[in-house]
Design a protein around this motif. Structure first.
Motif, PDB file in Angstrom:
ATOM      1  N   THR A 159       0.806  -1.222   0.000  1.00 30.30           N
ATOM      2  CA  THR A 159       0.000   0.000   0.000  1.00 30.30           C
ATOM      3  C   THR A 159       0.837   1.271   0.000  1.00 30.30           C
ATOM      4  OG1 THR A 159      -0.127   0.171   2.420  1.00 30.30           O
ATOM      5  CG2 THR A 159      -1.785  -1.206   1.318  1.00 30.30           C
ATOM      6  N   ALA A 160       2.114   1.159   0.360  1.00 31.87           N
ATOM      7  CA  ALA A 160       3.034   2.302   0.441  1.00 31.87           C
ATOM      8  C   ALA A 160       2.650   3.280   1.544  1.00 31.87           C
ATOM      9  CB  ALA A 160       3.114   3.049  -0.898  1.00 31.87           C
ATOM     10  N   SER A 161       1.688   2.915   2.391  1.00 29.42           N
ATOM     11  CA  SER A 161       1.211   3.827   3.434  1.00 29.42           C
ATOM     12  C   SER A 161       1.518   3.290   4.823  1.00 29.42           C
ATOM     13  CB  SER A 161      -0.298   4.039   3.304  1.00 29.42           C
ATOM     14  OG  SER A 161      -0.800   4.735   4.431  1.00 29.42           O
ATOM     15  N   PRO A 162       2.291   4.021   5.638  1.00 24.65           N
ATOM     16  CA  PRO A 162       2.564   3.567   7.010  1.00 24.65           C
ATOM     17  C   PRO A 162       1.303   3.540   7.860  1.00 24.65           C
ATOM     18  CG  PRO A 162       3.366   5.804   6.675  1.00 24.65           C
ATOM     19  CD  PRO A 162       2.967   5.297   5.331  1.00 24.65           C
ATOM     20  N   TYR A 163       0.357   4.410   7.553  1.00 20.42           N
ATOM     21  CA  TYR A 163      -0.875   4.466   8.336  1.00 20.42           C
ATOM     22  C   TYR A 163      -1.735   3.221   8.108  1.00 20.42           C
ATOM     23  CZ  TYR A 163       0.767   9.256   8.417  1.00 20.42           C
ATOM     24  OH  TYR A 163       1.554  10.374   8.560  1.00 20.42           O
ATOM     25  N   VAL A 164      -1.831   2.793   6.856  1.00 22.28           N
ATOM     26  CA  VAL A 164      -2.589   1.582   6.546  1.00 22.28           C
ATOM     27  C   VAL A 164      -1.902   0.369   7.168  1.00 22.28           C
ATOM     28  CG1 VAL A 164      -3.435   0.080   4.695  1.00 22.28           C
ATOM     29  CG2 VAL A 164      -3.525   2.552   4.418  1.00 22.28           C
ATOM     30  N   SER A 165      -0.564   0.369   7.191  1.00 23.10           N
ATOM     31  CA  SER A 165       0.173  -0.771   7.751  1.00 23.10           C
ATOM     32  C   SER A 165       0.005  -0.865   9.260  1.00 23.10           C
ATOM     33  CB  SER A 165       1.666  -0.662   7.406  1.00 23.10           C
ATOM     34  OG  SER A 165       2.311   0.329   8.183  1.00 23.10           O
ATOM     35  N   ILE A 166      -0.397   0.230   9.901  1.00 27.30           N
ATOM     36  CA  ILE A 166      -0.727   0.204  11.327  1.00 27.30           C
ATOM     37  C   ILE A 166      -2.158  -0.282  11.535  1.00 27.30           C
ATOM     38  CG2 ILE A 166      -1.225   1.661  13.338  1.00 27.30           C
ATOM     39  CD1 ILE A 166       1.125   3.421  12.506  1.00 27.30           C
ATOM     40  N   LEU A 167      -3.079   0.318  10.802  1.00 28.43           N
ATOM     41  CA  LEU A 167      -4.501   0.109  11.069  1.00 28.43           C
ATOM     42  C   LEU A 167      -5.007  -1.285  10.716  1.00 28.43           C
ATOM     43  CD1 LEU A 167      -5.890   3.581   9.950  1.00 28.43           C
ATOM     44  CD2 LEU A 167      -5.922   2.627  12.247  1.00 28.43           C
ATOM     45  N   ILE A 168      -4.726  -1.732   9.497  1.00 27.00           N
ATOM     46  CA  ILE A 168      -5.330  -2.998   9.063  1.00 27.00           C
ATOM     47  C   ILE A 168      -4.778  -4.197   9.841  1.00 27.00           C
ATOM     48  CG2 ILE A 168      -5.628  -4.570   7.114  1.00 27.00           C
ATOM     49  CD1 ILE A 168      -5.904  -2.195   5.304  1.00 27.00           C
ATOM     50  N   PRO A 169      -3.448  -4.422   9.883  1.00 25.71           N
ATOM     51  CA  PRO A 169      -2.964  -5.560  10.693  1.00 25.71           C
ATOM     52  C   PRO A 169      -3.274  -5.392  12.174  1.00 25.71           C
ATOM     53  CG  PRO A 169      -1.270  -4.803   9.160  1.00 25.71           C
ATOM     54  CD  PRO A 169      -2.342  -3.758   9.176  1.00 25.71           C
ATOM     55  N   GLY A 170      -3.230  -4.151  12.672  1.00 22.28           N
ATOM     56  CA  GLY A 170      -3.503  -3.926  14.079  1.00 22.28           C
ATOM     57  C   GLY A 170      -4.897  -4.382  14.470  1.00 22.28           C
ATOM     58  N   ARG A 171      -5.886  -3.970  13.690  1.00 26.83           N
ATOM     59  CA  ARG A 171      -7.256  -4.380  13.969  1.00 26.83           C
ATOM     60  C   ARG A 171      -7.486  -5.858  13.647  1.00 26.83           C
ATOM     61  NH1 ARG A 171      -8.996  -1.988  17.717  1.00 26.83           N
ATOM     62  NH2 ARG A 171     -11.021  -2.916  17.242  1.00 26.83           N
ATOM     63  N   MET A 172      -6.770  -6.374  12.660  1.00 28.55           N
ATOM     64  CA  MET A 172      -6.962  -7.759  12.234  1.00 28.55           C
ATOM     65  C   MET A 172      -6.501  -8.757  13.298  1.00 28.55           C
ATOM     66  SD  MET A 172      -8.137  -9.247   9.476  1.00 28.55           S
ATOM     67  CE  MET A 172      -7.882  -8.030   8.197  1.00 28.55           C
ATOM     68  N   PHE A 173      -5.398  -8.441  14.000  1.00 29.69           N
ATOM     69  CA  PHE A 173      -4.790  -9.412  14.905  1.00 29.69           C
ATOM     70  C   PHE A 173      -5.060  -9.141  16.388  1.00 29.69           C
ATOM     71  CE2 PHE A 173      -2.156  -9.828  11.071  1.00 29.69           C
ATOM     72  CZ  PHE A 173      -2.195 -11.200  10.895  1.00 29.69           C
ATOM     73  N   ILE A 174      -5.746  -8.047  16.724  1.00 23.35           N
ATOM     74  CA  ILE A 174      -5.913  -7.696  18.127  1.00 23.35           C
ATOM     75  C   ILE A 174      -6.656  -8.784  18.904  1.00 23.35           C
ATOM     76  CG2 ILE A 174      -8.058  -6.398  17.782  1.00 23.35           C
ATOM     77  CD1 ILE A 174      -5.183  -5.557  20.202  1.00 23.35           C
ATOM     78  N   ALA A 175      -7.640  -9.428  18.261  1.00 23.58           N
ATOM     79  CA  ALA A 175      -8.387 -10.490  18.944  1.00 23.58           C
ATOM     80  C   ALA A 175      -7.472 -11.671  19.283  1.00 23.58           C
ATOM     81  CB  ALA A 175      -9.543 -10.960  18.067  1.00 23.58           C
ATOM     82  N   GLY A 176      -6.461 -11.905  18.458  1.00 25.03           N
ATOM     83  CA  GLY A 176      -5.509 -12.990  18.720  1.00 25.03           C
ATOM     84  C   GLY A 176      -4.716 -12.752  19.996  1.00 25.03           C
ATOM     85  N   TYR A 177      -4.346 -11.490  20.245  1.00 25.09           N
ATOM     86  CA  TYR A 177      -3.622 -11.157  21.476  1.00 25.09           C
ATOM     87  C   TYR A 177      -4.530 -11.374  22.696  1.00 25.09           C
ATOM     88  CZ  TYR A 177       0.124  -9.063  18.704  1.00 25.09           C
ATOM     89  OH  TYR A 177       1.164  -8.863  17.832  1.00 25.09           O
ATOM     90  N   ASP A 178      -5.798 -10.966  22.560  1.00 24.31           N
ATOM     91  CA  ASP A 178      -6.740 -11.167  23.660  1.00 24.31           C
ATOM     92  C   ASP A 178      -6.951 -12.663  23.922  1.00 24.31           C
ATOM     93  OD1 ASP A 178      -7.064  -8.451  23.938  1.00 24.31           O
ATOM     94  OD2 ASP A 178      -8.861  -8.347  22.693  1.00 24.31           O
ATOM     95  N   LYS A 179      -7.052 -13.437  22.858  1.00 26.26           N
ATOM     96  CA  LYS A 179      -7.276 -14.875  22.987  1.00 26.26           C
ATOM     97  C   LYS A 179      -6.133 -15.567  23.722  1.00 26.26           C
ATOM     98  CE  LYS A 179      -8.367 -18.918  20.126  1.00 26.26           C
ATOM     99  NZ  LYS A 179      -8.581 -19.394  18.722  1.00 26.26           N
ATOM    100  N   LEU A 180      -4.897 -15.099  23.474  1.00 24.42           N
ATOM    101  CA  LEU A 180      -3.717 -15.687  24.118  1.00 24.42           C
ATOM    102  C   LEU A 180      -3.353 -14.971  25.415  1.00 24.42           C
ATOM    103  CD1 LEU A 180      -1.502 -16.268  20.936  1.00 24.42           C
ATOM    104  CD2 LEU A 180      -2.780 -17.984  22.225  1.00 24.42           C
TER     105      LEU A 180
END
Length: 482
Positions: A374-395
């Motif tokens: 995407t060439a965007s640092p902001y998108v690289s924060i938002l999409i993976p951050g929201r995508m994987f947050i439930a995994g951190y809670d689960k573990l």
């Protein structure tokens, strides 16, 4: 429309991104050029064809993706264009010539890179903007480094290392606040977590600056060449102490307005206009000279090749090459985001996040892949951050580990990719290509390595304290993920 759209398959999504990577690898091996404009265009055309043929994606949605990407790019590219306008205004006003004139006399070549890293770190910690630091202190330090005979790639690497350090730890940094917000954690708790890998990386960057500075001991500097440089500057610019202080007003304006959280684009425009007025009033230029310089770049013939090389630069038109990369890269990323290619890739990665090590490493890989696409640092924060947050809670892993992982992947890689927003900006402002400065941007490539080491060993991978509220949030996150 997006809700009813058939998502691209994993095979189609992989084909699209592998084509882009293949093109970049082929270009680097065969040509070694940072000119990726046509590469991005070919990759975009290939993505459109694949999506149209195999997923039946309507062209209207693809067009929405382009608009989405360019919308992200517009303010950043406007800032870049006006920095092109600001630089010749600063040169004509005597800001940069004065800093070079006094800088080469005060700063020892052997500690120049170390000084550069420290100055940019402090500036960015105070202002929260790595871009503002590069546009102010960075531009001046590039000129001082040139006067001292320091390799421009080394200087640029030191500037970026210092600026990214400050950007990752400043409580008023946009990426710090975005990372904390995306993972719903306290900003200062996030900074404490980010520091675990950033501080060791910063120490390594300082060590590298000291080591590289040994190549530029005072005994290696040609004093006659420096004297000639100083003479050329004092002959063509008013660099007496009083006028030198006046010429610093445009730079001080940027720092003060940034500290007051004034609009970044407006700050750059104000600084450029003030620089223009100082050049007209105190340096003897007229409005027509300044209009030409601010459009096409500052031009001077001092009779000294080194001085001319340092000062003949800037201008609105000089930034158009860089701006076009920004628009092309973010248009490509916008298409992948809007058509679901990124969702397909990231959801497929979630299947291997069964433990803390895999989760963090996959999150990092997703952040790096996202910014590459995407060439965007902001998108690289938002999409993976929201995508994987439930995994951190689960573990039962603290969310500050997730928020820092957002910073340790995409943000660190951002200045190193020739087509990414950060690299486009830094290379345009500092005048050095990412391929040249990347080896010396020590902090940017050591921090992800340190973060990966922590993930593998379990160091600083904190567990959440059990509580009724925590258990309730965990259950809600797991239910939402399911």
């Amino acid at each position: 429309m997006e809700e009813n759209l058939k998502k691209p398959s994993l095979g189609v999504s992989l084909a699209i991104v592998l084509f882009l990577f293949g093109c970049f690898v082929w270009q680097l091996i065969t040509v070694g050029s940072p000119d990726v404009h046509m590469t991005l265009i070919f990759a975009t055309v290939f993505a459109v064809v694949m999506l149209s043929v195999f997923t039946k994606t309507p062209l209207q949605l693809i067009e929405e993706g382009v608009i989405h990407g360019t919308k992200i790019a517009t303010i950043s590219m406007m800032i870049l264009m006006f920095i092109g306008v600001m630089i010749p205004a600063w040169i004509a006003a005597g800001t940069i010539p004065s800093l070079i004139y006094y800088g080469v006399q005060i700063i020892s070549p052997s500690v120049f890179l170390l000084t550069t890293t420290l100055v940019c770190s402090i500036s960015c910690l105070a202002t929260g903007t790595s871009w503002g630091t590069a546009a102010t202190f960075g531009v001046a330090l590039m000129g001082i480094g040139g006067g001292l005979g320091v390799d421009p790639a080394m200087t640029a690497g030191a500037i970026i290392s210092g600026a990214i350090f400050g950007d990752k730890l400043s409580p008023i940094s946009d990426t710090v606040n975005l990372s904390a917000a995306s993972c719903e954690v306290n900003v200062f708790a996030h900074i404490k977590s980010v520091a675990t890998a950033t501080l060791p990386g910063y120490v390594l960057a300082l060590v590298a600056a000291v080591f590289l500075g040994m190549k530029h001991s005072s005994g290696q500097i040609n004093s006659e060449q420096v004297d000639t440089l100083l003479t050329a500057l004092s002959t063509n610019f008013n660099v007496t102490p009083v006028y030198a202080l006046i010429s610093l007003i445009p730079m001080l304006l940027v720092v003060v307005l940034a500290l007051r959280k004034f609009n970044a684009l407006a700050t750059i425009v104000i600084s450029a206009m003030v620089g223009m007025l100082i050049a007209i009033v105190f340096q003897g230029y007229n409005i027509y000279d300044m209009m030409s310089y601010m459009n096409y770049g500052y031009v001077i013939e001092t009779g000294n090749f080194d001085v001319d090389k340092l000062l003949n630069r800037g201008g609105l038109q000089s930034m158009m090459w860089t701006v076009s990369i920004g628009y092309l890269g973010l248009s490509y990323g916008g298409i992948l985001e809007k058509t679901g290619v990124l969702d397909t890739l990231l959801f497929s990665a979630k299947a291997i996040t069964s433990n803390a090590r895999n989760l963090i490493l996959t999150h990092m890989a997703a952040g790096i892949a996202t910014i590459m696409l995407t060439a965007s640092p902001y998108v690289s924060i938002l999409i993976p951050g929201r995508m994987f947050i439930a995994g951190y809670d689960k573990l039962n892993i603290k969310r500050t580990v997730a928020s820092r992982t957002c910073e340790h992947s995409g943000i660190c890689i951002d200045p190193l990719l020739p087509w990414s927003l950060g690299a486009v900006y830094f290379s345009g402002v500092l005048g050095v290509s990412p391929l040249e400065y990347a080896p010396y941007t020590v902090l940017c490539w050591t921090v992800p390595v340190i973060a990966a080491f922590y993930a593998i060993t379990g160091i600083f991978v904190w567990k959440e304290e059990p509580s009724a509220k925590g258990r309730e949030n965990k259950k809600a996150a797991i239910k939402k993920e399911a």
